[in-house]
Design an enzyme around this catalytic site. Structure first.
Site, PDB file in Angstrom:
ATOM      1  N   CYS A 365       0.838  -1.202   0.000  1.00 43.50           N
ATOM      2  CA  CYS A 365       0.000   0.000   0.000  1.00 43.50           C
ATOM      3  C   CYS A 365       0.872   1.250   0.000  1.00 43.50           C
ATOM      4  CB  CYS A 365      -0.914  -0.019   1.230  1.00 43.50           C
ATOM      5  SG  CYS A 365      -1.930   1.454   1.356  1.00 43.50           S
ATOM      6  N   CYS A 368      -0.500   4.206   2.080  1.00 46.05           N
ATOM      7  CA  CYS A 368      -0.334   4.063   3.536  1.00 46.05           C
ATOM      8  C   CYS A 368       1.127   4.279   3.924  1.00 46.05           C
ATOM      9  CB  CYS A 368      -0.737   2.670   4.023  1.00 46.05           C
ATOM     10  SG  CYS A 368      -2.159   1.970   3.227  1.00 46.05           S
ATOM     11  N   ASP A 369       2.033   3.614   3.228  1.00 44.11           N
ATOM     12  CA  ASP A 369       3.419   3.546   3.702  1.00 44.11           C
ATOM     13  C   ASP A 369       4.379   4.451   2.940  1.00 44.11           C
ATOM     14  OD1 ASP A 369       2.435   1.601   5.387  1.00 44.11           O
ATOM     15  OD2 ASP A 369       2.855  -0.014   3.979  1.00 44.11           O
TER      16      ASP A 369
END
Ligand code: NAP
Length: 550
Positions: A365, A368-369
């Protein structure tokens, strides 16, 4: 003698004698005193101190319950309450931690009025859902709400803070900060557009939030945009249960309820499915470019106007009968029809090191990261729309990304492929990852050129994997539905599976796997279900299976 008017309250109301009489009467009925402590500097003759005093004087004319004591900043009470700026107003400091920094003028007088009412009542007046959320807080929350005298949206957000401080005085402390009198503090928090709310130094809301959304943001210490009400019901009767809260499930929910079907959506994880983690969507009609999470929020808010969503509960079992019984981790649903809109899960590379280093440099992701890898070197694995979109996203965020693809042409759309080459993101063609290495986090990968079979070691801080999805067909398995050769749920073209009353929509069916096609399939499925429940095809057909592919 003219009646006193709380400054800032709407003039047409305050001009009315009847309104003031009513206010006085309401204050008379309040069971608790409202002691105020005002701290000012240098005799308190500056403009903001005088304005504060004037506002309070007007309110005190309304009720003897309101008392005021004034102190200098050098007083011992200022030290005790850690007051350092002038003017600072503490409201009932024996019971709550609620303070104003600056003068509560203009629109803010509305907040002050509501605060006095709630403090006098000794109740937060929170609705049940908000109270439930707030009660989950078990550690300190220092809330700051930046406001201004001319901001009509500010009182709503400030009152959210007041309600939280009254409901949970053991954990919540509140500062309402007027940006005109507290310019330095406002600058420090970049609070130049109000209302802006922080808790424990984290921005939890920009703009006025609905009460439940504010409480959820406060609980999670993260700005939330949507609140999904919880249900205590142990058994739910429905016409249709939709499993999956992605574009297919949400659209089906809207269509089904609008057709008159009692419908519930069950989603065990985050709503929106893959879209929620897509950095940017540029091919959903109506939006030239929109963040995946934003698009999901819009869809969820729309769906919530119609359909109840049961989020965070996984389906444990389904019994196919009349009714169909769906057992989740929290309750039981009895339904006439069920729609499987369970989407798909990330495909893994299945190479050594991948699962061991997941979350330690291996990620599925980028939204997200990605921010954790700013300025660092990462590989993006895959050649489809996801890999290219995410490589572009990481690149624009300042991550040094290299794309690794197992063939010499991309599967991604031409438009994206062109953008990839324009940005100059390096691509390792005909290359596969054989191993991901690192003790505590990703340090390097072993690459292989699949034409020459030559291996090489590539030093990297992260490996982002976007090599497609596997359909989430676990529930189909529980129902005994056979899958097609590609592993998807077969259906008859109108989203009916082989089992009467069981339907499918979205990525779990295979096909184009676009947000817009998933939404379309959800709508189609809901319309088929509506037609079937009125006129069940399984009662007319004696030949068994409805699904041609089943
Ligand atoms: P995808 O289109 O299936 O592409 C997967 C990519 O990963 C392919 O390039 C494939 O290589 C590669 N791959 C598969 N298994 C691999 C392995 N074991 N090792 C190395 N490489 C491997 O998947 P996606 O990009 O995630 O997209 C999924 C669906 O969502 C697609 O239908 C896509 O169009 C859609 N989508 C649309 C958008 C958009 O329109 N904005 C954005 C994202 C996704 P090969 O090419 O050699 O098979």
């Amino acid at each position: 003698m003219p009646q006193p008017q709380p400054p800032g309250a709407p003039e047409r109301d305050l001009a009315s004698e009847a309104y003031l009489r009513q206010l006085k009467k309401t204050f008379e009925q309040l069971p608790n005193d409202i002691p105020l402590l005002l701290f000012t500097d240098k005799g308190g003759n500056d403009l903001f101190a005088q304005a504060t005093r004037q506002v309070i004087r007007a309110f005190r004319e309304l009720s003897p319950r309101i008392s005021l004591k004034e102190y200098g900043l050098d007083h011992e009470l200022a030290r005790r309450y850690q007051v350092t700026s002038s003017p600072t107003l503490l409201v009932a400091p024996d019971r709550y931690s609620i303070r104003w920094l600056g003068a509560p003028m203009g629109e803010e007088a509305r907040t002050l009025l509501e605060t006095f009412m709630l403090v006098g009542l000794g109740q937060s007046n929170l609705n049940e859902q908000s109270r439930k959320v707030l009660r989950r807080i078990d550690s300190a929350r220092q809330v700051k709400v930046f406001v201004s005298a001319t901001c009509p949206y500010c009182p709503q957000q400030a009152v959210n803070g007041v309600k939280a401080a009254i409901e949970l005085p053991e954990h919540v402390s509140l500062e309402i900060i007027d940006i005109q009198s507290e310019t330095e503090l406002a600058d420090r928090y970049s609070a130049h557009s109000v209302p802006m709310a922080f808790a424990n130094e984290v921005l939890i809301g920009h703009g006025a939030q609905a009460e439940e959304v504010f409480m959820l943001s406060l609980q999670k210490l993260e700005a939330q945009t949507i609140f999904i009400p919880e249900s205590d019901a142990e058994e739910v009767e429905a016409d249709l249960v939709i499993v999956g809260g992605g574009p297919a499930g949400l659209t089906a929910g809207i269509y089904a309820v609008r057709s008159g079907l009692r419908t519930a959506i069950i989603e065990r994880q985050a709503l929106g499915g893959q879209v929620a983690t897509t950095p940017v969507v540029e091919n959903y009609p109506g939006f030239t470019s929109v963040g995946g999470k934003t698009l999901v929020d819009i869809m969820v808010s729309h769906a919530l106007q119609y359909v109840q969503i049961f989020q965070g509960e996984g389906v444990l079992d389904i019994a196919h009968g009349n009714p169909i019984v769906v057992q989740t981790s929290r309750r039981k649903f009895m339904t006439k029809a069920i729609l499987l809109a369970t989407g798909a899960n990330h495909r893994h590379l299945n190479v050594p090191g991948e699962s061991r280093l997941a979350g330690r440099g291996v990620s599925y992701c980028s939204t997200c990261d990605g921010p954790l890898f700013k300025g660092k070197k990462v590989l993006m694995v895959g050649g489809g729309n996801s890999a290219v979109t995410e490589a572009l996203y990481l690149h624009h965020m300042g991550v040094k990304v290299t794309l690794v693809h197992r063939r010499d042409t991309l599967r991604a759309q031409e438009f994206l492929a062109r953008r990839l080459s324009e940005t100059g993101i390096p691509v390792r063609w005909n290359t596969e990852i054989r191993e991901i290495r690192g003790e505590d986090r990703v340090r390097e990968v072993l690459l292989v050129d699949n034409r020459s079979n030559q291996t090489s070691v590539f030093a990297t801080d992260g490996v982002f994997i976007a090599v497609g999805y596997e359909p989430a067909v676990e529930l189909a398995g529980k129902l005994g539905l056979e899958l097609n050769a590609d592993g998807y749920i077969p259906h008859d073209g109108r989203h009916r599976t082989r089992l009467p009353g069981v339907y499918s929509a979205g990525d779990v069916e295979g096909g184009y796997k676009q947000i817009v096609t998933a939404a379309g399939q959800g709508a189609e499925a809901a319309m088929t279900i509506f037609a079937d429940l009125i006129n069940p095809y399984w009662l007319k057909e004696t030949t068994g299976a409805a699904a041609s592919g089943a």
